[in-house]
Design a protein around this motif. Structure first.
Motif, PDB file in Angstrom:
ATOM      1  N   PHE A 197       0.852  -1.197   0.000  1.00 55.66           N
ATOM      2  CA  PHE A 197       0.000   0.000   0.000  1.00 55.66           C
ATOM      3  C   PHE A 197       0.886   1.244   0.000  1.00 55.66           C
ATOM      4  O   PHE A 197       1.788   1.370   0.830  1.00 55.66           O
ATOM      5  CB  PHE A 197      -0.894  -0.026   1.244  1.00 55.66           C
ATOM      6  CG  PHE A 197      -1.938   1.044   1.303  1.00 55.66           C
ATOM      7  CD1 PHE A 197      -3.211   0.826   0.813  1.00 55.66           C
ATOM      8  CD2 PHE A 197      -1.650   2.283   1.870  1.00 55.66           C
ATOM      9  CE1 PHE A 197      -4.190   1.812   0.895  1.00 55.66           C
ATOM     10  CE2 PHE A 197      -2.613   3.279   1.944  1.00 55.66           C
ATOM     11  CZ  PHE A 197      -3.885   3.042   1.444  1.00 55.66           C
ATOM     12  N   MET A 198       0.620   2.151  -0.925  1.00 58.97           N
ATOM     13  CA  MET A 198       1.407   3.380  -1.018  1.00 58.97           C
ATOM     14  C   MET A 198       0.787   4.468  -0.129  1.00 58.97           C
ATOM     15  O   MET A 198      -0.320   4.957  -0.398  1.00 58.97           O
ATOM     16  CB  MET A 198       1.462   3.887  -2.464  1.00 58.97           C
ATOM     17  CG  MET A 198       1.987   2.880  -3.478  1.00 58.97           C
ATOM     18  SD  MET A 198       3.674   2.342  -3.168  1.00 58.97           S
ATOM     19  CE  MET A 198       3.413   0.565  -2.958  1.00 58.97           C
ATOM     20  N   LEU A 199       1.496   4.803   0.934  1.00 61.75           N
ATOM     21  CA  LEU A 199       1.062   5.895   1.807  1.00 61.75           C
ATOM     22  C   LEU A 199       1.671   7.184   1.262  1.00 61.75           C
ATOM     23  O   LEU A 199       2.799   7.544   1.587  1.00 61.75           O
ATOM     24  CB  LEU A 199       1.499   5.635   3.255  1.00 61.75           C
ATOM     25  CG  LEU A 199       0.793   6.415   4.371  1.00 61.75           C
ATOM     26  CD1 LEU A 199       1.144   5.836   5.734  1.00 61.75           C
ATOM     27  CD2 LEU A 199       1.089   7.901   4.349  1.00 61.75           C
ATOM     28  N   THR A 200       0.943   7.836   0.383  1.00 62.45           N
ATOM     29  CA  THR A 200       1.436   9.038  -0.294  1.00 62.45           C
ATOM     30  C   THR A 200       1.031  10.274   0.500  1.00 62.45           C
ATOM     31  O   THR A 200      -0.144  10.454   0.827  1.00 62.45           O
ATOM     32  CB  THR A 200       0.870   9.114  -1.719  1.00 62.45           C
ATOM     33  OG1 THR A 200      -0.551   8.949  -1.669  1.00 62.45           O
ATOM     34  CG2 THR A 200       1.438   8.023  -2.602  1.00 62.45           C
ATOM     35  N   ILE A 201       2.002  11.121   0.780  1.00 61.88           N
ATOM     36  CA  ILE A 201       1.746  12.289   1.616  1.00 61.88           C
ATOM     37  C   ILE A 201       2.783  13.370   1.313  1.00 61.88           C
ATOM     38  O   ILE A 201       3.907  13.083   0.896  1.00 61.88           O
ATOM     39  CB  ILE A 201       1.782  11.894   3.121  1.00 61.88           C
ATOM     40  CG1 ILE A 201       1.270  13.035   4.008  1.00 61.88           C
ATOM     41  CG2 ILE A 201       3.178  11.440   3.538  1.00 61.88           C
ATOM     42  CD1 ILE A 201       1.032  12.600   5.458  1.00 61.88           C
ATOM     43  N   GLY A 202       2.398  14.606   1.489  1.00 60.83           N
ATOM     44  CA  GLY A 202       3.342  15.706   1.318  1.00 60.83           C
ATOM     45  C   GLY A 202       3.455  16.177  -0.117  1.00 60.83           C
ATOM     46  O   GLY A 202       2.472  16.182  -0.872  1.00 60.83           O
ATOM     47  N   ASN A 203       4.665  16.581  -0.503  1.00 60.91           N
ATOM     48  CA  ASN A 203       4.940  17.159  -1.816  1.00 60.91           C
ATOM     49  C   ASN A 203       4.328  16.311  -2.933  1.00 60.91           C
ATOM     50  O   ASN A 203       4.624  15.124  -3.061  1.00 60.91           O
ATOM     51  CB  ASN A 203       6.454  17.272  -2.010  1.00 60.91           C
ATOM     52  CG  ASN A 203       6.833  17.902  -3.332  1.00 60.91           C
ATOM     53  OD1 ASN A 203       6.806  17.246  -4.356  1.00 60.91           O
ATOM     54  ND2 ASN A 203       7.175  19.179  -3.284  1.00 60.91           N
ATOM     55  N   LEU A 204       3.466  16.949  -3.759  1.00 59.97           N
ATOM     56  CA  LEU A 204       2.694  16.215  -4.755  1.00 59.97           C
ATOM     57  C   LEU A 204       3.580  15.508  -5.777  1.00 59.97           C
ATOM     58  O   LEU A 204       3.405  14.319  -6.053  1.00 59.97           O
ATOM     59  CB  LEU A 204       1.729  17.174  -5.470  1.00 59.97           C
ATOM     60  CG  LEU A 204       0.888  16.554  -6.593  1.00 59.97           C
ATOM     61  CD1 LEU A 204      -0.018  15.466  -6.048  1.00 59.97           C
ATOM     62  CD2 LEU A 204       0.074  17.639  -7.298  1.00 59.97           C
ATOM     63  N   ALA A 205       4.532  16.249  -6.355  1.00 55.75           N
ATOM     64  CA  ALA A 205       5.378  15.674  -7.408  1.00 55.75           C
ATOM     65  C   ALA A 205       6.214  14.519  -6.864  1.00 55.75           C
ATOM     66  O   ALA A 205       6.323  13.462  -7.500  1.00 55.75           O
ATOM     67  CB  ALA A 205       6.278  16.745  -8.009  1.00 55.75           C
ATOM     68  N   MET A 206       6.816  14.702  -5.686  1.00 58.09           N
ATOM     69  CA  MET A 206       7.691  13.671  -5.137  1.00 58.09           C
ATOM     70  C   MET A 206       6.919  12.435  -4.698  1.00 58.09           C
ATOM     71  O   MET A 206       7.353  11.308  -4.912  1.00 58.09           O
ATOM     72  CB  MET A 206       8.495  14.227  -3.959  1.00 58.09           C
ATOM     73  CG  MET A 206       9.564  15.222  -4.358  1.00 58.09           C
ATOM     74  SD  MET A 206      10.742  14.532  -5.550  1.00 58.09           S
ATOM     75  CE  MET A 206      11.403  13.139  -4.640  1.00 58.09           C
ATOM     76  N   ARG A 207       5.747  12.642  -4.110  1.00 59.14           N
ATOM     77  CA  ARG A 207       5.005  11.470  -3.641  1.00 59.14           C
ATOM     78  C   ARG A 207       4.493  10.639  -4.814  1.00 59.14           C
ATOM     79  O   ARG A 207       4.490   9.404  -4.753  1.00 59.14           O
ATOM     80  CB  ARG A 207       3.869  11.894  -2.721  1.00 59.14           C
ATOM     81  CG  ARG A 207       2.633  12.457  -3.397  1.00 59.14           C
ATOM     82  CD  ARG A 207       1.700  13.111  -2.407  1.00 59.14           C
ATOM     83  NE  ARG A 207       0.410  13.460  -2.997  1.00 59.14           N
ATOM     84  CZ  ARG A 207      -0.407  14.379  -2.498  1.00 59.14           C
ATOM     85  NH1 ARG A 207      -0.048  15.045  -1.406  1.00 59.14           N
ATOM     86  NH2 ARG A 207      -1.564  14.623  -3.073  1.00 59.14           N
ATOM     87  N   GLN A 208       4.108  11.301  -5.893  1.00 58.39           N
ATOM     88  CA  GLN A 208       3.652  10.551  -7.056  1.00 58.39           C
ATOM     89  C   GLN A 208       4.799   9.798  -7.722  1.00 58.39           C
ATOM     90  O   GLN A 208       4.654   8.639  -8.112  1.00 58.39           O
ATOM     91  CB  GLN A 208       2.992  11.501  -8.053  1.00 58.39           C
ATOM     92  CG  GLN A 208       1.631  12.003  -7.609  1.00 58.39           C
ATOM     93  CD  GLN A 208       0.991  12.918  -8.622  1.00 58.39           C
ATOM     94  OE1 GLN A 208       1.690  13.588  -9.409  1.00 58.39           O
ATOM     95  NE2 GLN A 208      -0.329  12.992  -8.625  1.00 58.39           N
ATOM     96  N   ALA A 209       5.939  10.483  -7.852  1.00 55.53           N
ATOM     97  CA  ALA A 209       7.094   9.839  -8.482  1.00 55.53           C
ATOM     98  C   ALA A 209       7.553   8.633  -7.680  1.00 55.53           C
ATOM     99  O   ALA A 209       7.856   7.562  -8.236  1.00 55.53           O
ATOM    100  CB  ALA A 209       8.225  10.844  -8.638  1.00 55.53           C
ATOM    101  N   ARG A 210       7.592   8.788  -6.353  1.00 53.21           N
ATOM    102  CA  ARG A 210       8.083   7.689  -5.526  1.00 53.21           C
ATOM    103  C   ARG A 210       7.060   6.559  -5.404  1.00 53.21           C
ATOM    104  O   ARG A 210       7.441   5.394  -5.277  1.00 53.21           O
ATOM    105  CB  ARG A 210       8.495   8.232  -4.152  1.00 53.21           C
ATOM    106  CG  ARG A 210       9.869   8.899  -4.247  1.00 53.21           C
ATOM    107  CD  ARG A 210      10.401   9.377  -2.963  1.00 53.21           C
ATOM    108  NE  ARG A 210      11.851   9.545  -3.070  1.00 53.21           N
ATOM    109  CZ  ARG A 210      12.542  10.458  -2.397  1.00 53.21           C
ATOM    110  NH1 ARG A 210      11.930  11.293  -1.577  1.00 53.21           N
ATOM    111  NH2 ARG A 210      13.856  10.532  -2.551  1.00 53.21           N
ATOM    112  N   ALA A 211       5.802   6.893  -5.485  1.00 54.06           N
ATOM    113  CA  ALA A 211       4.790   5.836  -5.480  1.00 54.06           C
ATOM    114  C   ALA A 211       4.887   5.014  -6.752  1.00 54.06           C
ATOM    115  O   ALA A 211       4.785   3.773  -6.719  1.00 54.06           O
ATOM    116  CB  ALA A 211       3.400   6.449  -5.334  1.00 54.06           C
ATOM    117  N   GLN A 212       5.082   5.688  -7.879  1.00 54.55           N
ATOM    118  CA  GLN A 212       5.220   4.958  -9.139  1.00 54.55           C
ATOM    119  C   GLN A 212       6.470   4.081  -9.117  1.00 54.55           C
ATOM    120  O   GLN A 212       6.433   2.915  -9.535  1.00 54.55           O
ATOM    121  CB  GLN A 212       5.288   5.937 -10.303  1.00 54.55           C
ATOM    122  CG  GLN A 212       5.347   5.254 -11.661  1.00 54.55           C
ATOM    123  CD  GLN A 212       5.451   6.245 -12.804  1.00 54.55           C
ATOM    124  OE1 GLN A 212       6.212   7.207 -12.746  1.00 54.55           O
ATOM    125  NE2 GLN A 212       4.688   6.012 -13.861  1.00 54.55           N
TER     126      GLN A 212
END
Length: 620
Positions: free
Chosen positions: A502-517
């Motif tokens: 499960f990707m707990l995405t939080i904070g900076n939008l660009a970084m959280r999306q890139a790291r989730a991918q």
């Protein structure tokens, strides 16, 4: 009057230094050598651009098609090649029916692999019934100990049928050294049959006997320059033995045929075939043949199995298509496109049809057969041709210093070199320094194996070769496809337990999306179920959502600066109810480790080993 206007004459052509100055400005202080110069596995550098002046000292651009040293191909008027399909013969009548069928579907070259118990006149009669041999390229192969008998039977068949020997294009393959490399068996006693077969078939000007199967090396992971260098040494070994046995050099060289693999490095593979012809012509020339035509190198190219995959197997079509294009543009004599499903099953009628059509497509629609050596004059490919020739020649000379290719194989030098490369490439794949689309990079998240299992490499023909060699302690080449380690891991996960990440995405939008991918791709390589998210306002909200989804792994995805704020609270709130992973290698990593966080995934990770570790922690 013809228009002699020179377009763009008002523009001054920039110099190489001006290009370099502009690049330096655009790089903003970054190191040119590290950012833009590619250090190849073949041992030389490739620049980001080439100009006419880079070819000033090269001789290859001055060569002509169909003329010595044949770097630009053996033909002057076309780039025609044979479209070949191989058939394993277990029943001659069935193989014959299939051969007749595919001859009506675009094939004009047949490869028959014949077991030793079918090396009989009756079997060959049945196998070739109804095939007009004068217009089809035929290729026969059996174990080395029965090759002479096979040649006698084929010769008798052609004579009985009254075929014109001038028109017959065929091969009775004899390559005992391949048996040594793949089985570790001493084949020295079999080598004496080579000159006998060559003399037996000398009345056929288009016959080939001595074959060099460096596709074996290619499918074991050899780099391009290794395959090229060893092909030259391997061929020279046979040529020298034939000449020493009293065979005329023109006849011996004419009856040589090289079976080379072709891998995914598009431009370098084109250059490989050009460099191979160039160097082979130079080698044969040293034997002082009466005609330069003896210096021509006949090459059959086969698309690689080393980079083929079980998962996302249709990507194999993309790999083999570019490989086929490289071989065609490189000017090969004949070509086999490996069916996309060969890694996990006996090729189906569908996969064989697609493999045939891949060649027909570049012939009939892209017209690759019309133009001889269209890559000639390309600054880049001419450079690659020269660089590959230089590096391959070093390998050839090294093997000659060892006493020749046969002696080097007996010492295990060649096998050690190829096996070491295979190990390195598997390590690079594990770290994603070498990409396999759909396997260690961008896997299909939802794909299941559905019962597909890898076919063991090199399992065929063992029984028929068992009596052809003396027992010995010679090393053998170990063939393991590049994707095999990831496939074994993914299948094991699928058969045992598929965890949810499960990707707990939080904070900076660009970084959280890139790291989730990144994290989804990373974990899906082991077949994990991954759940991506748009973002959470608090870590508590994210952890609760993960637990509701019954996640086995929670991956926090944010920016490096924000991990100091979010990671430890999330870890504590999760409280061991699932594995906790941080996506990235933030500056605060040591502080996070001190708080008990031990799992981090980032670009410097060994993906394979990390996933094996996670499986162990999850009890998989």
């Amino acid at each position: 009057m013809a228009n002699k206007e020179k377009l763009f004459s008002e523009f001054q052509a920039p110099t190489t230094q001006e290009w370099l100055d502009k690049i330096e400005v655009d790089l903003k202080g970054a190191d040119f050598q590290k950012r833009l110069v590619w250090r190849t596995n073949e041992g030389f550098n490739v620049q980001p651009f080439y100009r006419r002046e880079d070819l000033a000292n090269l001789k290859t651009p001055d060569a002509l098609p169909g003329e010595f040293p044949f770097v630009r191909g053996n033909k002057k008027d076309s780039n025609e090649w044979y479209v070949r399909q191989n058939l394993a013969v277990s029943n001659p009548q069935e193989a014959n029916a299939k051969a007749l069928d595919i001859l009506n579907k675009g094939i004009n070259s047949l490869g028959f692999r014949i077991p030793k118990d079918l090396v009989t006149a009756e079997a060959i009669d049945a196998l070739l019934e109804g095939i007009y041999c004068e217009v089809v390229d035929l290729n026969f192969r059996t174990c080395p100990c029965h090759a002479l008998k096979l040649a006698e039977i084929v010769d008798a068949y052609f004579t009985k049928k009254g075929f014109d020997k001038e028109k017959l294009s065929f091969t009775v393959g004899f390559d005992p050294i391949e048996n040594l490399l793949t089985k570790g068996k001493d084949v020295t006693p079999r080598l004496a049959d080579g000159p006998k077969i060559v003399e037996l078939l000398k009345a056929y000007p288009k016959a080939h006997v001595m074959t060099v199967h460096t596709e074996t090396l290619n499918n074991a992971g050899a780099y391009i320059v290794q395959e090229l260098g060893y092909a030259l040494a391997w061929g020279n070994e046979y040529l020298q033995q034939l000449v020493d046995a009293g065979v005329d050099v023109d006849l011996a060289a004419r009856q040589m045929k090289f079976y080379m693999g072709v891998s995914e490095n598009y431009f370098m593979e084109i250059a490989k075939f050009r460099a191979a012809r160039l160097l082979w012509a130079q080698i044969v020339k040293q034997y002082e043949p009466k005609c330069d035509c003896a210096c021509k190198m006949t090459i059959n190219a086969t698309t690689s199995t080393y980079n083929q995959t079980v998962f996302d197997s249709y990507v194999n079509l993309l790999r083999s298509q570019t490989e086929a294009m490289s071989a065609a543009l490189g000017g090969v004599h004949s070509m086999v496109v490996t069916p996309f499903d060969v890694t996990y099953e006996k090729p189906t009628d569908f996969s064989e049809r697609i493999a045939r059509n891949q060649q027909l497509l570049i012939k009939e629609e892209a017209h690759f057969d019309r133009i001889v050596d269209p890559s000639a004059g390309s600054y880049y490919i001419e450079h690659l041709t020269d660089a590959l020739a230089t590096e391959a020649w070093k390998i050839f000379l090294k093997i000659e210093d060892e006493g020749g290719f046969l002696e080097a194989c007996k010492k295990g030098i060649v096998q050690d070199d190829i096996n070491a490369t295979n190990v390195k490439r598997h390590g690079d794949a594990a770290k994603r320094k070498e990409f396999l689309l759909g396997t260690n990079q961008f896997p299909n998240f939802t794909e299941k194996s559905e019962g597909k299992r890898p076919v063991a490499a090199g399992c065929c023909q063992k029984s028929e070769n068992s009596d052809c060699s003396e027992n010995s302690e010679i090393k053998a080449i170990k063939t393991t496809r590049l994707a095999a380690d990831f496939e074994d891991l993914r299948i094991h996960t699928e058969e045992t337990k598929v965890p949810t990440a499960f990707m707990l995405t939080i904070g900076n939008l660009a970084m959280r999306q890139a790291r989730a991918q990144f994290s989804c791709n990373f974990l899906a390589c082991a077949g994990y179920k991954v759940i991506d998210n748009l973002g959470f306002k608090t870590v508590e909200e994210g952890v609760d959502a993960a637990l509701e989804a019954k996640a086995d792994i929670v991956v926090i995805c944010s920016s490096d600066d924000e991990y100091a704020e979010y990671a430890i609270p999330a870890f504590k709130y999760l409280n061991g109810r699932a594995m906790f992973v941080v996506a990235g290698a933030p500056a605060c990593m040591e502080d996070l480790k001190a708080a008990g966080i031990e799992n981090f995934i980032h670009v410097r990770c060994n993906v394979l080993e990390t996933l094996k570790e996670y499986n162990a922690k999850l009890g998989i």
